[in-house]
Design a protein around this motif. Structure first.
Motif, short mmCIF file in Angstrom:
data_model
loop_
_atom_site.label_atom_id
_atom_site.label_comp_id
_atom_site.label_asym_id
_atom_site.label_seq_id
_atom_site.Cartn_x
_atom_site.Cartn_y
_atom_site.Cartn_z
N GLN A 44 24.50 -19.81 -43.66
CA GLN A 44 24.86 -18.65 -44.46
C GLN A 44 24.05 -18.61 -45.75
OE1 GLN A 44 26.84 -16.15 -43.43
NE2 GLN A 44 26.06 -15.14 -45.28
N THR A 45 23.86 -19.78 -46.31
CA THR A 45 23.04 -19.86 -47.52
C THR A 45 21.64 -19.34 -47.24
OG1 THR A 45 24.29 -21.79 -48.25
CG2 THR A 45 22.13 -21.42 -49.27
N MET A 46 21.11 -19.71 -46.08
CA MET A 46 19.77 -19.25 -45.71
C MET A 46 19.74 -17.73 -45.60
SD MET A 46 16.63 -19.69 -44.91
CE MET A 46 16.49 -21.48 -44.69
N ARG A 47 20.77 -17.18 -44.98
CA ARG A 47 20.80 -15.73 -44.83
C ARG A 47 20.88 -15.05 -46.21
NH1 ARG A 47 24.78 -17.20 -40.88
NH2 ARG A 47 23.88 -17.23 -38.78
N ASP A 48 21.70 -15.64 -47.10
CA ASP A 48 21.86 -15.04 -48.43
C ASP A 48 20.54 -15.08 -49.20
OD1 ASP A 48 24.47 -14.61 -47.79
OD2 ASP A 48 25.22 -16.40 -48.86
N MET A 49 19.84 -16.21 -49.09
CA MET A 49 18.59 -16.31 -49.85
C MET A 49 17.55 -15.34 -49.31
SD MET A 49 18.00 -20.31 -50.86
CE MET A 49 18.21 -20.98 -49.23
N VAL A 50 17.51 -15.17 -48.01
CA VAL A 50 16.57 -14.21 -47.44
C VAL A 50 16.90 -12.80 -47.89
CG1 VAL A 50 15.73 -13.19 -45.28
CG2 VAL A 50 16.02 -15.66 -45.44
N GLU A 51 18.19 -12.49 -47.92
CA GLU A 51 18.59 -11.17 -48.38
C GLU A 51 18.20 -10.97 -49.84
OE1 GLU A 51 19.83 -8.64 -46.61
OE2 GLU A 51 19.50 -9.92 -44.86
N ASP A 52 18.39 -12.04 -50.65
CA ASP A 52 18.00 -11.93 -52.05
C ASP A 52 16.50 -11.70 -52.19
OD1 ASP A 52 20.61 -12.34 -52.73
OD2 ASP A 52 20.38 -14.48 -53.19
N LEU A 53 15.77 -12.36 -51.34
CA LEU A 53 14.31 -12.23 -51.41
C LEU A 53 13.86 -10.80 -51.10
CD1 LEU A 53 11.62 -13.72 -51.82
CD2 LEU A 53 11.64 -14.26 -49.39
N LYS A 54 14.62 -10.14 -50.25
CA LYS A 54 14.25 -8.78 -49.86
C LYS A 54 14.32 -7.81 -51.04
CE LYS A 54 15.76 -9.29 -45.06
NZ LYS A 54 16.77 -8.88 -44.03
N VAL A 55 15.22 -8.10 -51.99
CA VAL A 55 15.42 -7.16 -53.09
C VAL A 55 14.77 -7.64 -54.37
CG1 VAL A 55 17.53 -6.26 -52.09
CG2 VAL A 55 17.67 -8.20 -53.65
N THR A 56 14.22 -8.84 -54.37
CA THR A 56 13.60 -9.38 -55.58
C THR A 56 12.23 -8.77 -55.77
OG1 THR A 56 14.80 -11.46 -55.29
CG2 THR A 56 12.88 -11.50 -56.76
N GLU A 57 11.91 -8.37 -56.98
CA GLU A 57 10.63 -7.75 -57.26
C GLU A 57 9.70 -8.68 -58.02
OE1 GLU A 57 9.51 -4.89 -56.17
OE2 GLU A 57 11.39 -4.40 -55.15
N ALA A 58 10.26 -9.50 -58.91
CA ALA A 58 9.41 -10.35 -59.76
C ALA A 58 8.75 -11.44 -58.93
CB ALA A 58 10.26 -10.98 -60.87
N VAL A 59 7.48 -11.69 -59.25
CA VAL A 59 6.71 -12.68 -58.48
C VAL A 59 7.27 -14.07 -58.69
CG1 VAL A 59 4.44 -13.74 -58.23
CG2 VAL A 59 4.64 -11.28 -58.56
N VAL A 60 7.64 -14.37 -59.96
CA VAL A 60 8.16 -15.72 -60.26
C VAL A 60 9.48 -15.93 -59.53
CG1 VAL A 60 8.94 -17.26 -62.09
CG2 VAL A 60 6.98 -15.75 -62.49
N ALA A 61 10.31 -14.92 -59.53
CA ALA A 61 11.59 -15.04 -58.85
C ALA A 61 11.40 -15.22 -57.35
CB ALA A 61 12.44 -13.81 -59.12
N LYS A 62 10.43 -14.54 -56.82
CA LYS A 62 10.12 -14.71 -55.38
C LYS A 62 9.69 -16.13 -55.10
CE LYS A 62 8.79 -9.96 -54.26
NZ LYS A 62 7.70 -9.07 -53.79
#
Length: 1988
Positions: A44-62
């Motif tokens: 579930q953590t993996m799914r959440d992180m992937v979902e977060d990555l989809k909406v993240t715009e900043a390069v550092v955050a990615k």
């Protein structure tokens, strides 16, 4: 927005099957299913992180999120499924694609952030893919490396991020992120190369294995973009590639499959000119290329390499040669590479228990390194556990485990080694009690055996077969070439055979000739095994059955077959783990595809330096050693003879490297001489035994060559096999003797040759092989030498008998000495004595005037013989041997002779055999020599006939010693004759008579002393004792003693002279016999050698002549000059062109051969047969052997036809021979017509002389044939043509110069042969032979005669008058009914009247039909455009008619036989005049003109002017036309660009023929229109009138002004009755040059033709396709036969056109015509490369490794196939008879078959890609093949030779030619690709072209009719429609050259005639009469017909 983008991918993931997590890279499988929900929070953590990555715009955050994802993937592998399920991979690609917009300046923070993010993305990708097969499969199938490439494209293009992105791709490829900085850090070390290299070593451990080849492929695609411009990157990449190519086999294999090689090779080639010796970059690149080429290269890459080997100037490129040599070392078969935990698995639901009789597992395995622990190679399981498993341990030892025996059995004798291919066979027998049940074979040899029970169990689970190990995590790296599991247990000998098939063999063992897949080395090894086994190997053993061609392994017994293209009918293989398929190809296979053995021979011929030659021979041998295909090709081309000839011309270039390379190929092993043998007897005979070749090499090479016999016959452990099976029948002793006789070797090498002779003779010391040849040579040579040296008469010095004088006495004496040395070996001596009467042989060899050396050796031979046999002394005495020795030896008595003679005396010193041995008679020889020597002082003898004074002293000293020491010697003096000889000597040299001097005093003292010793002995008689004492002690009784009287001369003369004379005469007679025999043999050998050289020259020419513009070295190809082919089409039409070589074959004796001939006595060849076989010299005296068997001189049977026997087919026997003259136009060629038992031969350049011996035609007597106009061609170059008797379709008698002395033979291959004989009786005998041949083939042949217009009933026998009348009547009726065209009917009339295209004096004659040669458009409705056919050409105008009638009247008034015209309508000059622009008529015209052209204005330049001259001009000619005006456009064009000069009237250069305006400048349009005129209504109506003038009732009609010169009519004169030679020759000249009127055929006016209805249709047929195309309609119902797949072709029985005899066939099948129950079949699957012949549904023959892709049948005897290996093959169909052995597909032994068999006759190379379509025509004898290379090739079917290419598209864009068709009526060729439909003539002249992009064409068919005014081509399309096309030039703009185009006649849609039927595309079309048969993709077949 991004979620919506992911939706389609998500849905595809949902639909995708739940793939099992199968490890492919060595890691463990996913354990998520086993662990249930234990890792749910992490997922579930993996799914959440992937979902977060989809909406993240900043390069550092990615970057931060990506790092966390990577950590989770690494620590909890179970989350990898969740990552995939959340669209993680697509997200990574998306992130990469967006980063390029965030890049700032170099060094800025934003740039550093982007770089960090790039690294993070690749880290996540690597972790997600590592060890997870499901993720890898998903990524490759749904994401793809192309998407990854697109995503990073901009990152690589930006210089700021390029290096790091490339580093990330490299890291992803290897699964090691230490490599991320690879490019960027190494770039900082340059330009310091050494520093870069040291830094590179830090990265090397991470460059272990390319785990993701797809990622590396992306990396390479980016590197290619900038490598050429970025030198730093290029050096880094080269360093990387050098490391990878030299690291592991897997890396090298991956690089090889990445298509890296062509790019690197292109760079290397481009930089070669600028690269220096110290160019590091060039050197590294060369090393990389060598490794890649060693791995294997594509055919195109190999072609590029070979092309670069030959420079533009024809010399070889040294660097390319070196690279080629490395490439030739490649031995890799196609294989699987397996690393770590990996396997190939197949499940079988059919097999639920083990085979009843046992099973066999076989595999070819290559270990790169040993596994770290035991690793399974093969296992069978039913359920969860293995039933049988075979594994390999860490030390290479094999182990076996079985459920039946609960233990692992280590097999210590069965060990595998690394880095070599090993064949493993595991055989498990069932019910085998007396022998071990489990046998393991390594490389075919039984290594271990066990007695284990056969597995039995009750489980019902399906069987699972596994090759490899998918469980144990073992460090292993190995390769698999093939693996088989068979349901039969093989015998102990068969695995050896299968091993010898090599790893390359991957077929199914169904070919009946598996032995042809054996290389020479494998065949030799197998022969050795069979020979060693002997009787232990029964005839019914599987090995012998396989060799005989019996099938052992049935297709049904193969449970599975694993090959690099997995294919099996019973199931599909699955790969588990890291399995990589390596599809490599070694150079020898590429050479086979490109040019075969001819290419290798030409490569050797390129060499100009010793280094180049050694490299070329290395490539040559490597490409033959492991390739059975190239080996077969070499034998087919007589390639080894050609190689020997090539090397002979380059003998000065042969160095030791070349020598060793060549002889290693032949079987020698210079590193281990004990392993040497001869593996290739054919090559060994041609090359190694060509002593002339090796005699021209350097001294070191000569020595090495001669010493190689010691390797074979002494050092080798296989010498017995080599002697018995390889060398026994090669006649090496005779070859060596011939080399000595021929003086090839320098004098200093003769001793080596003689030593070799001894060695070879000892190995096979038999009568025929060694004994008789050696003794005969010595006897003949020594006798000749002694005669020439001793006789001073003029006769002897110029004697023609001195034929062997080039072989000196010294050489013969060396051979004699060698023979004596061999006699010292008891076993050899006994063989010699058992063959020949040795005492008499000694006398024979001694001769009458021997040298001292000869005498010494003969005495040694005599000594050995006397010692070996007690009877020898008696035989010697019976032959008056001692008496002859007395007369001969004193003349040559020196120390050596003395010592040799001394050995024969009784009691000789050093004799250990006893005091009684020796020959007492020898003492008389000594005493006589003593007497002769003593006589010198008394002047009673000449000094040269007696021993010297020193010799006298030796004799006296040694005799004295013997007398003192030996009692047996003393007993010799019991003989009074012996004592008398001593007395005679004492009398001559008594103390009272001795001359003054110390020497004489010394002799006197010794003589006295010896005399006293003898006198004092007890064995001498009292009276002789007293006489001796009286002489040696004169003081005691000197008074009253009478003077000594020399009585010895009288005694010897009276008592022995008669005996000696008789013995000498007998010896002399024997010598003469031997000399004649040796001369004859020498002469025959010389003739054979010359004949062989002539043949080899022709073989060389055929190899070099095979070059075309498509050749691999087009710049070396010879210019192609064209001539008219003699092969005939319909109605005997000749329109095909064939190429002529610009460089003609020169005399086969090149300058190199000239030297060989000069070594022979020039008088040798001039000897007549009578001299060689005169009765008084060949009779062997009976005394030579008491039993009559010891005859040394052999009576050689003089084979008068010896010179021609090599031309015979194997097994054929000559039945009859005739000297004939072949007629071709105006040329004539002397030659021999030979009737064999199976074939008919025409050999030109050879004739029989009056004695029946074959001689060169140049030596034939003048006037052999009475031919005028051109001298008979007496060239000595021999052209040989042959036909099997089955090919003879018939013959017709022919007149020549109005003499009935010739006949014309017709063959089924559309060839004809016109020959004339010396007289009618010779022709009559040959006719009877042909009649019997025709009678035999009549019952077996039902096919139509191709190309012939004469029915078979006429051709099968001589043309009797009744037969001609019958056929004439039939032809007339057919013409009247319009079943025969006007052209066809005129052709028949020409044929029946004796006209033939083979004879220019009787060439077919056709009418002028037009009168209009000026109009722009022909109006055929106007009678004014036609010529008046009712009048001859000379009477078309009133003026010309008046002139003709005046001439007729004037001649009649002077009492001469009158005629109208002084010229004729047909003559050889007219024919050559018209055809002057095409060969061979060009040369014929020059011949008739005395060697030059006529005046330019008198040549054929303008059709209009020519017609005007023939029809209107008062002073013009009266010529008619030839058939070429209606058939052959080429005769109107000056394609050879001949210089005919400048016209005096126009000032223009004479070039092409000027055409009428209506022809629009196009010769083809002229031919088409002219033929249309010939078939027009007007001509059809008026043609009977013209026939009456030429063949009919008006042939000599005065009223019609149609009377020609009387000599032009048959029967006007009989040449045989003219006795005056000059008058006869003049008459012949008139007939030959003036012309001959055809034979009269009709006596009444010719009937008219039926002219109602369509003239283009027979009178009985109302409607046809060209006339009524719109009426075509499809039948309502399809054929009853419906296929389950697309119809590919439609089979029609040619002999019955009913619907019921038509059969649709799918792709991969074709019917054999006239044999309804037999088919040819092949599979479309690439892994099954076999061709199958099926009879009654049963496979009767399988031919493997031909990769068929298409096939077509030319006739009932000929099949043509196109293959995936780019080759077109022509096969002979042997119908229910013996297949010729030795051909591909033929059984290893000839045996009678009830069904047909196939045997290959021609290999046609020219295409560079797969051949996809084939069309054939027996009528035109052509093949048209279409290929993926974008071309179609026109081949000659008879000769199997290349003619023309038809290209589709330009060089940059080639479209595959996938359809081809040939019009049987016109010879037009249609070819189709995706882009175009093209139409060409038979000579590839373009006609029309159609763009096919709009409607894809799927099938082609021509409408066939003998003549049609509207040609039709039908095309089927992918939409189910059919289009009918014609073509014309009607749309040509005014004033332009004709522009042909396709014109649509009608388009028939798929729905016409049937409603709502899904037919699919039209996949097959065939016209049958006026109906069209169409096959569809649905499997249905419909007929389109015209309603009546």
């Amino acid at each position: 927005m991004f979620r919506s983008l992911l939706a389609p991918w998500q849905s595809r993931e949902d639909l995708a099957p739940n793939l099992p997590a199968i490890d492919i890279t060595g890691g463990s499988a996913s354990d998520s299913s086993r662990n249930g929900g234990g890792h749910v929070p992490a997922k579930q953590t993996m799914r959440d992180m992937v979902e977060d990555l989809k909406v993240t715009e900043a390069v550092v955050a990615k970057s931060t999120l990506l790092q966390r994802i990577a950590t989770l993937l690494r620590e909890v592998p179970e989350t990898k499924d969740a990552f995939r399920g959340s669209d993680g991979f697509l997200l990574l690609v998306h992130v990469l694609s967006t980063l390029s917009t965030r890049i700032g300046r170099r060094g800025s923070q934003s740039t550093r952030d982007v770089v960090a993010c790039i690294k993070s993305v690749f880290t996540v990708a690597s972790e997600a893919l590592k060890g997870h097969a499901a993720n890898l499969e998903f990524f490759e199938e749904f994401i793809g490396y192309s998407s990854l490439s697109d995503a990073v494209d901009l990152l690589v293009c930006n210089a700021v991020t390029a290096d790091v992105t490339l580093g990330c791709l490299l890291a992803l490829s290897f699964g090691d992120f230490f490599l991320v900085e690879f490019f960027s850090s190494l770039r900082t070390k340059l330009p310091e190369t050494e520093a870069m290299h040291i830094h590179f070593l830090e990265f090397a451990p991470s460059l272990a294995r390319i785990s993701l080849p797809g990622a590396f492929s992306v990396l390479w695609s980016f590197i290619l973009r900038t490598m050429n411009t970025d030198r730093v990157l290029r050096l880094i990449v080269y360093q990387l590639l050098e490391h990878l190519t030299h690291s592991t086999h897997r890396n090298l294999a991956v690089l090889s499959m990445q298509n890296i090689l062509p790019h690197l090779f292109k760079s290397w080639k481009a930089n070669m000119s600028s690269a220096g010796d110290d160019d590091t970059e060039h050197r590294i690149l060369a090393k990389i290329l060598r490794r890649l080429f060693e791995m294997g290269a594509s055919t195109q890459d190999s072609r590029d390499l070979l092309q670069c080997t030959a420079k533009q100037d024809g010399t070889a490129d040294a660097d390319m040669f070196e690279l080629l040599r490395s490439s030739a070392k490649s031995r890799w078969p196609q294989h699987f590479s397996l690393d770590g935990c990996s396997a190939l698995v197949m499940s079988s639901t059919e097999m639920k228990t083990f085979p009843a009789h046992g099973f066999t597992f076989m595999a070819w395995i290559w270990l790169e390194r040993m596994p770290s622990e035991p690793h399974k190679l093969f296992s069978i399981s039913f359920g969860s556990s293995d039933v049988v498993a075979l594994s390999v341990g860490s030390n290479g030892t094999l182990a076996l485990r079985s459920r039946a025996v609960q233990q692992v059995e280590i097999l210590p004798k069965s060990k595998l080694t690394t880095s070599r291919w090993t064949h493993i066979t595991l055989v498990h027998h069932n019910h085998r009690s007396s022998h071990p049940s489990v046998c393991l074979f390594v490389d075919g040899v039984l290594s271990d055996s066990l007695r284990w029970p056969y597995p039995k169990f009750d489980e019902t689970s399906p069987a699972t077969f596994m090759v490899g190990d998918d469980v144990a995590a073992v460090e292993s790296s190995w390769c698999l070439a093939s693996a088989y599991l068979l349901s039969v247990a093989l015998d102990d000998d068969l695995p050896r055979f299968i091993h010898h098939l090599s790893p390359r063999y991957s077929e199914s063992f169904q070919d009946q000739t598996l032995i042809r897949f054996l290389t020479y080395e494998a065949s030799t090894s197998l022969n050795m095994h069979i020979t060693a086994q002997g009787a232990l190997l029964p005839e019914n053993s599987q090995l012998k059955k396989t060799i005989r061609g019996d099938s052992i392994i049935n297709d049904s017994s193969i449970i599975f077959r694993v090959v690099p293209q997995p294919h099996d009918k019973k199931g599909q293989f699955v790969t588990r783990g890291d399995v990589f398929t390596v599809c490599c190809q070694s150079l020898d296979l590429a050479v086979w595809r490109i040019g075969g053995a001819a290419l290798l021979l030409r490569l050797v011929a390129l060499a100009q330096t010793p280094h180049e030659l050694s490299r070329a021979l290395s490539v040559f041998s490597d490409c033959l050693r492991n390739s059975w295909q190239n080996s077969d090709d070499m034998e087919r081309l007589h390639g080894y003879d050609v190689l020997a000839s090539t090397l002979r011309a380059r003998s000065h270039l042969i160095n030791m490297t070349s020598f060793e390379t060549l002889f290693e190929f032949l079987g020698l092993d210079f590193r281990s001489p004990d392993l040497s043998t001869v593996v290739n007897t054919i090559a060994y005979r041609a090359v190694a035994l060509d002593f002339e070749l090796w005699s021209k090499t350097s001294a070191d090479i000569q020595r090495a060559h001669l010493e190689h016999f010691a390797f074979l016959l002494r050092a080798s452990r296989y010498r017995k096999f080599t002697i018995k099976m390889r060398l026994s029948k090669l006649g090496i002793v005779r070859k060596l003797l011939f080399a000595i006789q021929s003086a090839w070797y320098p004098q200093e090498s003769i001793s080596l040759v003689v030593d070799t002779l001894v060695l070879v003779a000892q190995s096979s010391f038999t009568a025929e092989e060694a004994i008789k040849p050696i003794v005969s040579y010595i006897a003949a040579t020594l006798t000749e030498e002694s005669r020439s040296s001793s006789s001073s008469s003029p006769r002897s010095t110029t004697s023609r008998g001195d034929l062997l004088r080039s072989s000196t006495r010294d050489e013969a004496e060396q051979v004699l000495e060698a023979l004596v040395s061999m006699m010292r070996i008891p076993s050899l001596h006994s063989k010699l004595a058992g063959t020949l009467p040795m005492p008499r042989i000694c006398l024979l060899l001694l001769g009458s005037h021997p040298s001292a050396h000869t005498a010494c050796q003969v005495l040694g031979m005599l000594c050995l013989s006397l010692k070996a046999s007690l009877s020898s002394g008696k035989d010697f005495e019976l032959a008056s041997g001692w008496s002859i020795l007395k007369t001969v030896l004193p003349r040559v008595w020196d120390r050596s002779v003395h010592d040799a003679a001394l050995d024969i005396l009784p009691g000789r010193p050093g004799d250990r055999s006893g005091d009684d041995s020796g020959s007492p008679q020898m003492l008389s020889v000594f005493l006589f020599a003593l007497y002769q020597g003593l006589s010198i002082g008394n002047n009673n003898a000449e000094s040269f006939e007696a021993p010297s004074k020193d010799a006298i002293i030796w004799i006296l000293d040694d005799l004295t010693k013997l007398h003192e020491s030996s009692s047996s010697f003393r007993r010799v003096f019991r003989s009074q004759s012996t004592a008398q000889l001593l007395l005679d000597g004492l009398n001559i040299f008594s103390p009272m008579r001795q001359p003054p001097g110390a020497l004489y005093a010394k002799i006197s003292a010794k003589l006295t002393h010896f005399g006293i010793l003898v006198a004092m002995g007890k064995h001498i008689s009292t009276s002789q004792k007293q006489q001796i004492l009286d002489i040696v002690r004169p003081d005691t009784q000197s008074k009253g003693r009478p003077d000594p009287v020399d009585t010895s001369g009288s005694r010897l003369g009276l008592a022995q002279a008669d005996t000696i004379c008789k013995a000498s005469a007998r010896l002399e007679e024997w010598r003469k016999t031997i000399i004649v025999s040796e001369r004859k043999r020498f002469r025959q050998t010389l003739l054979d050698l010359q004949e062989k050289r002539r043949r080899v020259a022709s073989f060389e020419e055929s190899v070099s002549a095979s070059t075309t513009e498509r050749d691999i070295w087009p710049h070396l190809a010879r210019k192609r000059v064209w001539k008219l082919d003699e092969t005939e089409g319909p109605h005997r039409v000749r329109t095909k062109m064939e190429s002529l070589l610009e460089l003609l074959v020169q005399d086969s004796r090149t300058p190199g051969h000239e030297g060989a001939s000069s070594a022979f006595d020039s008088e040798l060849l001039s000897l007549s047969q009578s001299e060689l076989t005169s009765p008084n010299t060949v009779v062997v005296p009976s005394w030579t052997g008491e039993d009559g068997d010891h005859q040394l001189a052999e009576e050689l049977t003089e084979d008068k036809l010896r010179r021609v026997r090599h031309q015979l087919e194997p097994g054929d026997v000559i039945e009859a021979v005739s000297t004939v003259c072949r007629i071709a136009g105006v040329d004539s060629f002397l030659g021999m017509l030979i009737f064999g038992r199976t074939h008919l031969y025409m050999l030109e350049g050879l004739v029989e002389n009056s004695e029946g011996e074959v001689i060169d035609a140049g030596n034939a007597p003048e006037g052999l044939f009475l031919i005028s106009g051109s001298a008979a061609d007496v060239r000595n170059s021999q052209r040989a043509r042959r036909w099997s008797l089955e090919q003879v379709s018939g013959f017709s008698n022919r007149m020549f110069l109005f003499q009935d002395v010739g006949f014309e033979i017709f063959f089924k291959d559309s060839c004809t042969l016109l020959v004339i004989f010396r007289n009618g009786s010779c022709r009559q005998a040959a006719s009877q032979m042909l009649s019997s041949i025709a009678l035999k083939s009549r019952t077996s042949d039902t096919s139509p005669t191709p190309g012939s217009i004469i029915p078979k009933s006429l051709l099968r026998s001589r043309s009797s008058t009744s037969a001609v009348e019958k056929e004439l009547q039939l032809a007339q009726q057919r013409w009247q009914k319009r079943e025969l065209s006007n052209f066809g009917y005129l052709s028949i009339l020409n044929q029946l009247s004796g006209r033939t295209p083979n004879d220019a004096t009787q060439y077919p004659v056709f009418p002028w039909v037009l009168n209009d040669y000026v109009s722009e458009v022909l109006d055929l409705s106007s009678p004014n455009v036609f010529r008046d056919l009712t009048k001859p050409m000379g009477a078309l105008t009133a003026e010309r008619r008046e002139a003709a009638e005046t001439r007729y009247a004037n001649l009649g008034s002077v009492d001469e036989e009158p005629f109208h015209y002084g010229t004729h309508f047909s003559s050889s000059m007219i024919v050559c005049h018209f055809n002057i622009r095409i060969q061979p008529f060009t040369n014929m015209f020059k011949t008739l003109q005395g060697g030059d052209w006529d005046l330019p204005d008198r040549l054929f330049t303008d059709i209009r002017r020519t017609y005007s001259s023939a029809s209107h001009d008062i002073r013009g000619d009266v010529r008619e036309l030839i058939p070429e005006f209606f058939t052959c456009p080429e005769f109107l064009e000056n394609s050879s660009n001949l210089d005919f000069g400048i016209s005096q009237t126009t000032g223009e250069r004479i070039h092409n023929v000027k055409l009428p305006a209506w022809a629009k400048g196009d010769p083809l349009l002229f031919i088409v229109m002219h033929r249309r005129v010939l078939e027009s209504h007007y001509v059809s109506e008026n043609l009977p009138a013209w026939i009456d003038l030429i063949w009919g009732c008006k042939q000599r009609d005065v009223e019609s002004a149609n009377v020609f010169h009387p000599l032009s009519y048959e029967g006007a004169i009989d040449l045989d009755k003219i006795t005056n030679d000059l008058e006869r020759q003049a008459t012949v000249g008139i007939i030959h040059n003036f012309g001959q009127t055809p034979k009269k055929l009709f006596t009444s006016p010719h009937p008219p033709r039926h002219l109602e209805g369509f003239l283009s249709l027979p009178a009985t047929i109302a409607r046809g396709v060209p006339e009524d195309a719109l009426a075509l309609a499809r039948d309502q119902k399809p054929f009853k036969v419906v296929l389950d797949r697309a119809v590919s072709n439609i089979s029609v029985d040619h002999f019955d056109g009913k619907y019921g005899d038509m059969r649709p066939l799918p792709r991969g099948a074709i019917d054999l015509p006239s044999i309804g129950h037999e088919q040819i079949e092949w599979d479309q699957n690439a892994s099954d490369r076999s061709l199958r012949l099926v009879s009654h549904g049963k496979v009767t023959q399988v031919i493997e490794q031909v990769a068929p892709a298409c096939a077509a049948v030319a006739d009932q005897d000929t099949l043509v196939t196109g293959s995936g290996d780019h080759i077109v093959r022509v096969w002979r169909v042997n119908q229910g008879q013996v297949a010729p052995s030795g051909f591909v597909g033929a059984s290893g032994r000839s045996r009678r078959h009830t069904s047909s068999t196939l045997s290959m006759t021609h290999l046609l190379r020219g295409h560079t890609q797969r051949v996809g379509c084939i069309a054939t025509s027996r009528t035109w004898s052509v093949i048209v093949s279409g290929s993926e290379d974008g071309s179609a090739i026109v081949w000659d079917l008879n000769r199997g030779s290349y003619r023309h290419s038809i290209w589709h598209g330009n060089e940059s864009l080639r479209a595959e030619v996938y359809l081809s068709a040939i019009n049987e009526s016109t010879g037009y060729i249609a070819t189709c690709s995706v882009s175009h439909l093209m139409l060409h003539t038979i000579n590839a002249r373009p006609i029309a072209r159609l763009d096919t992009v709009r409607a894809l064409i799927t099938s082609l068919a021509f409408h066939e009719r003998e003549y049609s005014h509207l040609d039709i081509l039908a095309t089927g399309h992918d939409d189910g429609s059919i289009t009918l096309w014609t073509w014309n030039a009607d749309g040509t703009p005014a004033g332009m050259k004709a522009q042909w185009e396709f014109v649509e006649v009608r388009r028939m849609n798929s729905g016409e005639g049937v409603s709502d039927v899904a037919l699919g595309s039209v996949t097959a079309l065939k016209f049958i009469g006026e109906c069209l048969c169409a096959g569809y993709d649905s499997g249905l077949t419909y007929m389109w017909t015209i309603p009546t």
